[in-house]
Design an enzyme around this catalytic site. Structure first.
Site, short mmCIF file in Angstrom:
data_model
loop_
_atom_site.label_atom_id
_atom_site.label_comp_id
_atom_site.label_asym_id
_atom_site.label_seq_id
_atom_site.Cartn_x
_atom_site.Cartn_y
_atom_site.Cartn_z
N LYS A 55 25.33 50.77 47.56
CA LYS A 55 26.24 50.10 46.54
C LYS A 55 24.73 51.07 45.50
O LYS A 55 23.42 51.86 46.07
CB LYS A 55 25.52 48.84 46.49
CG LYS A 55 26.09 48.52 45.05
CD LYS A 55 27.86 47.64 44.98
CE LYS A 55 28.39 47.27 44.24
NZ LYS A 55 29.69 46.86 44.31
N GLY A 82 40.57 31.43 37.23
CA GLY A 82 40.69 32.66 36.47
C GLY A 82 41.78 33.38 36.41
O GLY A 82 42.25 33.93 37.71
N GLY A 102 42.58 36.58 35.49
CA GLY A 102 42.35 38.31 35.10
C GLY A 102 42.47 39.02 35.87
O GLY A 102 44.21 38.08 36.12
N ASN A 103 42.80 40.06 36.17
CA ASN A 103 43.53 40.98 37.17
C ASN A 103 44.12 40.23 38.61
O ASN A 103 45.05 40.20 38.76
CB ASN A 103 42.28 42.14 37.59
CG ASN A 103 42.02 43.09 36.08
OD1 ASN A 103 43.18 43.36 35.09
ND2 ASN A 103 41.47 43.58 35.81
N VAL A 104 42.78 40.26 38.92
CA VAL A 104 43.19 39.58 40.23
C VAL A 104 43.85 38.23 40.56
O VAL A 104 45.04 37.97 41.07
CB VAL A 104 41.90 39.63 41.99
CG1 VAL A 104 42.54 39.14 43.10
CG2 VAL A 104 41.04 41.11 41.20
P1 NAD Z 1 38.80 39.58 35.75
O1 NAD Z 1 37.73 39.88 34.53
O2 NAD Z 1 39.97 40.82 35.29
O3 NAD Z 1 39.31 38.00 35.56
C1 NAD Z 1 37.92 36.64 35.84
C2 NAD Z 1 38.81 35.74 34.49
O4 NAD Z 1 37.89 34.65 35.31
C3 NAD Z 1 38.94 36.20 33.61
O5 NAD Z 1 39.81 36.66 32.71
C4 NAD Z 1 37.63 35.75 32.68
O6 NAD Z 1 37.98 35.08 30.89
C5 NAD Z 1 38.07 34.47 33.74
N1 NAD Z 1 36.57 33.51 33.73
C6 NAD Z 1 35.81 33.67 33.42
N2 NAD Z 1 34.24 33.15 33.44
C7 NAD Z 1 34.99 32.16 33.71
C8 NAD Z 1 35.22 30.30 34.38
N3 NAD Z 1 33.71 29.95 34.23
N4 NAD Z 1 36.07 29.42 34.64
C9 NAD Z 1 36.87 30.38 34.51
N5 NAD Z 1 37.22 31.15 34.05
C10 NAD Z 1 36.49 32.39 34.16
O7 NAD Z 1 38.51 39.77 36.62
P2 NAD Z 1 38.92 40.58 38.36
O8 NAD Z 1 38.96 42.22 38.23
O9 NAD Z 1 39.96 39.84 37.98
O10 NAD Z 1 37.91 39.95 39.74
C11 NAD Z 1 37.94 38.48 39.87
C12 NAD Z 1 37.05 37.91 40.29
O11 NAD Z 1 36.59 39.02 41.93
C13 NAD Z 1 35.31 38.78 40.06
O12 NAD Z 1 34.79 37.65 40.62
C14 NAD Z 1 35.42 39.96 41.11
O13 NAD Z 1 34.10 40.40 41.15
C15 NAD Z 1 36.17 39.64 41.99
N6 NAD Z 1 36.93 40.88 43.33
C16 NAD Z 1 37.29 41.39 42.54
C17 NAD Z 1 38.67 42.86 42.77
C18 NAD Z 1 38.85 43.18 42.02
O14 NAD Z 1 39.98 44.64 43.42
N7 NAD Z 1 39.39 44.06 41.34
C19 NAD Z 1 38.21 42.92 44.61
C20 NAD Z 1 36.87 42.06 44.83
C21 NAD Z 1 36.31 41.28 44.18
#
Ligand code: NAD
Length: 346
Positions: A71, A171, A173-175
């Site tokens: 990292k 959440g 978001g993307n995932v």
């Molecule tokens: P993202 O930023 O697209 O989505 C996160 C979502 O959570 C957002 O819509 C945000 O508004 C919401 N959020 C933030 N705080 C909140 C709360 N207190 N209560 C409810 N919702 C809340 O991120 P992502 O890429 O979807 O990733 C989500 C999680 O998965 C993160 O913790 C990330 O570290 C982990 N992750 C992601 C990936 C990936 O491929 N994107 C891979 C491994 C781990």
């Protein structure tokens, strides 16, 4: 923590201060993202990069990837300090390690930054599809989480079918969004929570029957499966006693506030926890696929393996009475030791 190598990068001309931590390269080159953050001190940055790089070793090992853990952190304000020269200087430092460390995007970094880094080194993944990379890893991450969730369901209900199950995705978001696609398709009863109205609208515009849950109700909700897909540390002293679910399976990193304490509390409450670093490894799998010439289908196939691995972890945890994260850690360590043994005997 047993790191192999730490590189402190300092460039007065661009103002770059960064630390690259290589935890373990027994299985392969150390892969892990670069995070840019306003750390209060170099010590704080060092602690973070040591902890995060070690986590990557375990994630790669349990996922069966031939990758080690690494990292990097860049110290500074991502909104003010970034420019082409700083990013390219950082890229040159990555390059100086000759491929022992491969970088990717993390908090505070953008695709544009990765493009600058790529100008100075080949040892970078997570670049856009237009540049031959894998692009957004979220679909593969979500698929892996879905597989992990199904494996947990199989253990609790005797079937991996999720139709009719009440699943809360925290959440959107993307995932979270891609995970909801899989859940809806299978006929699960999806509930969703987010702190932003527009994120919720994206979901409800697509699926009118998905129910929105206000944040203050999340932890007291009657549900079968809780899928944390926002922030870490949502499994803590305050929330675990309130949780009314049989399974926790989500994408967020570091869901257990204190691994040892809260992993055990979930066991005591009879809640099955699918370890986060195991079931969210799809993002890393996507990066790995990029090293071999990106192919999303192959990445998805590899993410499907998360079902088998989660099943093995949950079975061993059930028979030993130990927390699932502990079993997953042990399996990762065993694989590293086994492969190290092979290399020693060559
Ligand atoms: P993202 O930023 O697209 O989505 C996160 C979502 O959570 C957002 O819509 C945000 O508004 C919401 N959020 C933030 N705080 C909140 C709360 N207190 N209560 C409810 N919702 C809340 O991120 P992502 O890429 O979807 O990733 C989500 C999680 O998965 C993160 O913790 C990330 O570290 C982990 N992750 C992601 C990936 C990936 O491929 N994107 C891979 C491994 C781990």
């Amino acid at each position: 923590m047993g790191h192999e190598q730490i590189l402190f990068c300092n460039d007065p001309h661009t103002g770059l201060k960064a630390i690259i931590a290589i935890h373990n390269t027994v299985l392969g080159p150390a892969l892990g993202g670069t995070r840019m953050w306003m750390y209060a001190s170099e010590q704080e940055a060092l602690t973070d990069v040591l902890r995060l790089s070690r986590g990557m070793t375990y994630k790669a090992a349990i996922s069966g990837l031939n990758l080690g853990g690494g990292k990097a952190v860049i110290i500074g304000d991502a909104r003010k300090m970034k420019n082409e020269a700083l990013m390219r200087r950082f890229g040159a430092f990555v390059d100086s390690l000759g491929g022992k460390y491969i970088t990717a995007e993390d908090v505070g970094m953008t695709t544009k930054d990765m493009e600058y880094i790529h100008m100075e080194t080949e040892h970078v993944v997570g670049i856009p599809q237009t540049l031959g990379g894998g692009g957004d890893p979220s679909p593969v991450t979500a698929y892996g989480v879905y597989m992990g969730m199904k494996a947990a369901a199989k253990q609790i209900y005797g079937t991996d079918q999720l139709d009719g199950k009440r699943v809360l995705v925290q959440g959107a978001g993307n995932v979270g969004g891609y995970l909801i696609d899989h859940l809806v398709e299978e006929g699960a009863k999806v509930l969703v929570n987010d702190i932003f109205e527009d994120k919720l609208k994206n979901i409800t515009n697509k699926y009118a029957h998905v129910e929105v849950v206000p944040s203050e109700k999340v932890m007291d909700l009657d549900m079968d499966i809780y899928a944390p897909c926002a922030l870490g540390a949502t499994l803590n002293d305050e929330t675990i006693p309130r949780l009314k679910c049989a399974i926790v399976a989500g994408a967020a990193n570091n869901q257990l506030a204190v691994e040892k304490v809260h992993g055990q509390q979930l066991v005591d409450r009879g809640i099955v926890y699918a370890p986060d670093f195991l079931i969210n490894a799809g993002g890393l799998i996507n990066c790995y696929s990029e090293l071999e010439g990106y192919n999303q289908e192959r990445a998805l196939q590899q993410a499907e393996q998360i079902f088998e691995t989660t099943t093995a972890v949950l079975n061993e945890a059930a028979s030993s009475g130990k927390p699932t994260f502990e079993i997953a850690n042990q399996m990762a360590e065993r694989r590293i030791e086994d492969i190290a043994q092979i290399h020693r005997s060559l």
